[in-house]
Design a protein around this motif. Structure first.
Motif: not given
Length: 461
Positions: A119, A133, A139, A167, A177, A198-199, A202
């Motif tokens: 990544s 990623t 997603y 991550l 992401v 977004t992180i 997620e």
């Protein structure tokens, strides 16, 4: 100017390529074979491509990364441990690549989809922007871990969980992401919606970040189903030099040549919609309409290496199909023809078959309970709900299991109509009397058809 990330969708394969730029220079992540689209994005933005990154050796398409780098003079970067037969810049976990004066790319080893998957965390100076990623964190899902063979699947599934956790731990919640897969690609472990994330998002929605390792792996492996047969050829192509795609149109074929090609066992593919094909088509042709996942199912079903001739209403239709085919390494159609089926047949009679709805099937079964019904969906779809008494042969197995197809007339269905149309055309080409159900399976129960689940208990009538 802020850093801009531009996605480039390839809907037919369910993938994305990305171009990120600072107004002057640009980097590209995971470009498809037809990289002229990437060059078009760069020209429109007025930027120069200096770096091309690959997240992994792709299993679902042929990359255009090497050729794009050669044409633009960019550096071509991928994992230094990947066994490739061309020159590249090998990068490894922890490396930082400077792109222009502002963009910094940190390399993160994220195995799971493959052993050497990377990544790339992009920042504007020290300010995080996003993370590319690839086939790792998607997603609401992750990349599937079974494409390298069953002996690697469990190890990669566990690695995928740890990679997603890494991550999430190392990148701030607002980090965007940017996955390559997950938009309908069979490289995704599960099909999930969403076009941005977004992180932080997620962390609350992705099973890899909300389940413990054991339950994540158990659920992940239970959800895996068949994937396209052409995947077996993609890794080998991408480890070598795929070469530039030739998108020039093939030669026109007349009716006599079309017939000769079919008699020789070649595939002559009608690109029109399934409705138009059913209403009238050249005998012996097959139908993969451009209005669905054309390249996925053609590449999955065709015996690899079989010559393909394309039939389209216009040259633009043929060009569109050809562009999709080069993405999976089917480089040159044997021939083409444009116009109408009457022109392709050269005076010979056309073939046709009925299309119907699930309400039509319900009426038919009421009149004749022995009517044959063929379900061509995948195993997991079948397990959730299916028509009681129907025969199940998944679309990708039909050509190898023709002896199991009920004697015609056989009513063929899938979940929405596209796959049923593909199979109906294949069966018609083999002389089997078919009716193609062009309808949503959600209408089967309301139409009065008896449905059962995987335990074979009736759930509606």
């Amino acid at each position: 100017m802020t850093i801009t990330v531009l996605p480039l969708d390839t809907p037919g394969l369910g993938d994305r390529t990305y171009l990120a730029h600072d107004g002057e220079v640009a980097l590209v992540v995971d470009p498809q074979r037809d990289y002229d689209r990437v060059l078009g994005l760069a020209r429109a933005a007025g930027v120069r491509i200096t770096h091309v990154f690959e997240s992994h050796i792709h299993n679902d398409y042929v990359t255009g990364g090497y050729e794009l780098a050669q044409e633009t003079g960019a550096q071509y970067l991928l994992n230094g441990d990947d066994p490739v037969s061309f020159d590249c810049v090998g990068v490894r976990d922890g490396d930082v690549v400077e792109v222009g004066d502002r963009m910094r790319v940190r390399v993160l080893l994220t195995p799971g989809h493959t052993h050497t998957h990377l990544s790339y965390a992009l920042s504007d100076g020290d300010e995080p922007v996003g993370v590319f990623t690839g086939g790792s964190l998607l997603y609401g899902s992750t990349g599937r871990p079974d494409l390298l063979g069953p002996e690697h699947t469990d190890t990669l599934a566990q690695a995928q969980w740890h990679s997603a956790r890494r991550l999430a731990a190392e990148l701030p919640d607002p980090t965007a992401v940017y996955p390559t897969h997950g938009f309908g690609s069979f490289c995704s472990a599960t099909q999930s919606g969403g076009t941005a994330s977004t992180i932080g998002q997620e962390k609350v929605a992705n099973p890899a970040l909300t389940r413990d390792l054991e339950s994540y792996v158990e659920e992940l492996l239970a959800g895996l189903d068949a994937y396209p047969a052409y995947y077996a050829h993609m890794g080998l192509a991408n480890s070598g030099r795929p070469g530039e795609a030739d998108l020039s149109l093939p030669a026109e074929a007349d009716p006599a040549e079309l017939r000769r090609r079919m008699e020789a066992g070649e595939w002559v593919v009608d690109l029109r919609t399934r409705t138009a094909f059913a209403a009238g088509h050249l005998a012996g042709t097959v139908n993969f309409g451009l209005d669905g996942q054309f390249v996925t199912y053609l590449g999955w079903l065709i015996p690899w290496g079989t010559p393909v001739t394309l039939l389209g209403e216009t040259a633009d239709d043929v060009a569109e199909a050809q562009r999709e085919l080069v993405r999976i390494g089917i480089d040159r159609p044997a021939a083409m023809a444009t116009g109408t089926p009457e022109q392709w047949a050269g005076g010979a009679p056309l073939r046709s078959y009925r299309t119907a709805t699930f309400a039509d099937l319900a009426a038919q079964l009421e009149q004749d309970p022995s009517t044959s019904v063929l379900d061509v969906r995948r195993d997991q779809e079948r397990a959730e709900r299916h028509i009681a008494g129907s025969t199940h042969v998944p679309i990708h197995e039909v050509l190898h299991r023709l002896e199991e197809v009920p004697a015609g007339p056989v009513w063929v269905h899938c979940a929405g109509g596209y796959r049923a149309g593909v199979v109906a055309a294949l069966l018609d080409a083999h002389g089997i009397d078919v009716v193609a159900i062009d309808d949503s399976f959600d209408n089967a129960g309301p139409a009065g058809l008896p449905l059962t689940d995987s335990t074979r208990q009736e759930i509606s009538a």
